[in-house]
Design a protein around this motif. Structure first.
Motif, mmCIF file in Angstrom:
data_model
loop_
_atom_site.group_PDB
_atom_site.id
_atom_site.type_symbol
_atom_site.label_atom_id
_atom_site.label_comp_id
_atom_site.label_asym_id
_atom_site.label_seq_id
_atom_site.Cartn_x
_atom_site.Cartn_y
_atom_site.Cartn_z
ATOM 1 N N GLY A 85 42.417 -8.353 -17.563
ATOM 2 C CA GLY A 85 41.674 -8.365 -16.311
ATOM 3 C C GLY A 85 42.249 -7.391 -15.302
ATOM 4 O O GLY A 85 41.512 -6.719 -14.574
ATOM 5 N N ASP A 86 43.578 -7.308 -15.251
ATOM 6 C CA ASP A 86 44.240 -6.372 -14.351
ATOM 7 C C ASP A 86 43.919 -4.934 -14.742
ATOM 8 O O ASP A 86 43.681 -4.071 -13.892
ATOM 9 N N ALA A 87 43.897 -4.656 -16.050
ATOM 10 C CA ALA A 87 43.582 -3.307 -16.519
ATOM 11 C C ALA A 87 42.153 -2.917 -16.143
ATOM 12 O O ALA A 87 41.887 -1.795 -15.709
ATOM 13 N N LEU A 88 41.203 -3.839 -16.311
ATOM 14 C CA LEU A 88 39.818 -3.558 -15.944
ATOM 15 C C LEU A 88 39.668 -3.334 -14.452
ATOM 16 O O LEU A 88 38.899 -2.472 -14.008
ATOM 17 N N GLN A 89 40.410 -4.107 -13.660
ATOM 18 C CA GLN A 89 40.367 -3.927 -12.212
ATOM 19 C C GLN A 89 40.946 -2.573 -11.817
ATOM 20 O O GLN A 89 40.370 -1.847 -10.992
ATOM 21 N N GLN A 90 42.087 -2.228 -12.407
ATOM 22 C CA GLN A 90 42.680 -0.924 -12.136
ATOM 23 C C GLN A 90 41.735 0.200 -12.530
ATOM 24 O O GLN A 90 41.589 1.191 -11.806
ATOM 25 N N ALA A 91 41.094 0.041 -13.683
ATOM 26 C CA ALA A 91 40.194 1.080 -14.182
ATOM 27 C C ALA A 91 39.003 1.278 -13.254
ATOM 28 O O ALA A 91 38.590 2.413 -12.980
ATOM 29 N N SER A 92 38.436 0.185 -12.767
ATOM 30 C CA SER A 92 37.284 0.296 -11.868
ATOM 31 C C SER A 92 37.687 0.933 -10.544
ATOM 32 O O SER A 92 36.944 1.756 -9.986
ATOM 33 N N GLU A 93 38.856 0.577 -10.035
ATOM 34 C CA GLU A 93 39.324 1.160 -8.785
ATOM 35 C C GLU A 93 39.599 2.654 -8.948
ATOM 36 O O GLU A 93 39.271 3.457 -8.062
ATOM 37 N N ALA A 94 40.194 3.029 -10.070
ATOM 38 C CA ALA A 94 40.497 4.440 -10.314
ATOM 39 C C ALA A 94 39.220 5.255 -10.459
ATOM 40 O O ALA A 94 39.104 6.369 -9.935
ATOM 41 N N ALA A 95 38.229 4.711 -11.181
ATOM 42 C CA ALA A 95 36.963 5.416 -11.362
ATOM 43 C C ALA A 95 36.236 5.565 -10.034
ATOM 44 O O ALA A 95 35.681 6.635 -9.730
ATOM 45 N N ALA A 96 36.220 4.511 -9.236
ATOM 46 C CA ALA A 96 35.555 4.568 -7.929
ATOM 47 C C ALA A 96 36.209 5.608 -7.027
ATOM 48 O O ALA A 96 35.522 6.360 -6.322
#
Length: 341
Positions: A85-96
């Motif tokens: 879940g942390d990885a997905l959150q980091q990934a979405s923040e980085a992409a945004a």
């Protein structure tokens, strides 16, 4: 271990938690027993949550009082995710963030080894693997939508069958569905487009969708595998594929490095190579190198050799250090544990 790593409702969130019992036989009974021991959270900052064992199974059933806690000193490996879940959150923040800065083509890589092979792509060995695999796309898109406040997000899946199945299973999804086999997968009113796990067979369709999205909306390739590992694929095809993917910004990447660590990148940071730190508790890593571009091949071999204090074959023969450390299966299993710890 599969359930712990992929279940969205799992209460295990830290590297050390899953590391302690990351074995294929960890299911139901032991899972419940293990998770009940992790009851106290120590929040050291807004992003990170450490769990401590408050009870052990080998002390006669008596609980050990929690010891005094202290905020640990910052470490280089704090940038690594504690859980899926942390990885997905980091990934979405980085992409945004990358999109906000003008990168309208992004790549996000979070490769789960339970059902992903770097050469052949998705591998669904057990019942439910396929559903969990596609569920990653929803969790990523949901997180991305919250961060960007986007309403017209479209998820484009490899074929019509997958798109129809997921649309039927997720009637409450906050995004629209399409497939690469649709006549026009990209619409004029799309705000953001996510291509979920495109494969080599869909490369031409991916190129067309990317071109169509050029003047419409940003596009993200989520866990793409566009480069085929088949021996019959010519060098020219590989070169053209690499040329195409080079037009994308890798906003987030978390990949295994043999059996010793991982290569990590989170936009706008550099590419980082981590190796396990034997002097610390399980689940901690040393930063071996930082590079402006993705380290691979002999360059990555050299970084790992230096970090581990290993010598290269003086005769120049034999396999590289990464090839000799472990097989692909072993590396992916270790990656699963490092992601979930």
């Amino acid at each position: 271990m599969r359930q712990l790593a992929l279940d969205a409702k799992s209460s295990i969130c830290c590297r050390s938690c899953l590391r302690a019992c990351a074995r294929p036989t960890l299911h139901s009974a032991r899972y419940k027993q293990f998770t009940s021991a992790y009851t106290q959270h120590v929040h050291t900052n807004k992003r990170r949550c450490y769990r401590r064992v408050s009870a052990q199974t080998d002390n006669g059933g008596e609980k050990t009082p929690p010891s005094a806690t202290a905020t640990p000193a910052p470490r280089d490996d704090d940038v690594l995710p504690d859980s899926l879940g942390d990885a997905l959150q980091q990934a979405s923040e980085a992409a945004a963030l990358a999109i906000e800065k003008g990168a309208n083509r992004c790549i996000v890589e979070i490769l789960l080894p339970e059902f992903w092979d770097p050469a052949s792509g998705p591998v669904f060995a057990e019942e439910g693997d396929q559903q969990r695999f596609w569920k990653l796309t929803r969790r990523f898109i949901d997180s991305l939508a919250q961060g960007r406040n986007s309403k017209n997000i479209k998820a484009i899946y490899p074929d019509m069958g997958v798109a129809a199945m997921l649309k039927n299973q997720w009637p409450d999804a906050g995004f629209r569905f399409a497939s690469l086999s649709d006549r026009k997968p990209v619409s004029e009113d799309d705000d953001l487009i996510v291509l979920a796990a495109p494969d080599p067979q869909g490369l031409e369709a991916v190129k067309k969708a990317t071109a169509a999205a050029q003047t419409v909306a940003p596009i993200i390739l989520f866990n793409p595998r566009l480069a085929s590992g088949d021996a019959g694929v010519g060098l020219n095809v590989r070169r053209l594929t690499k040329q195409f993917t080079s037009t994308f910004t890798t906003s987030y990447s978390l990949r295994p490095v043999a059996d010793v660590g991982s290569v990590f990148r989170r936009y706008p940071g550099q590419w980082q190579v981590f190796v396990e730190d034997p002097s610390m508790e399980p689940g901690r890593y040393l930063l071996a190198a930082e590079r402006p571009t993705r380290p691979a091949g002999e360059a990555l071999d050299a970084i790992i050799e230096e970090a581990l204090g290993l010598q290269t074959d003086p005769d120049g023969g034999g396999k590289g250090i990464l090839a000799s450390i472990g097989s692909t299966i072993s590396s992916l299993q270790r990656f699963s544990r490092s992601l979930s710890r």
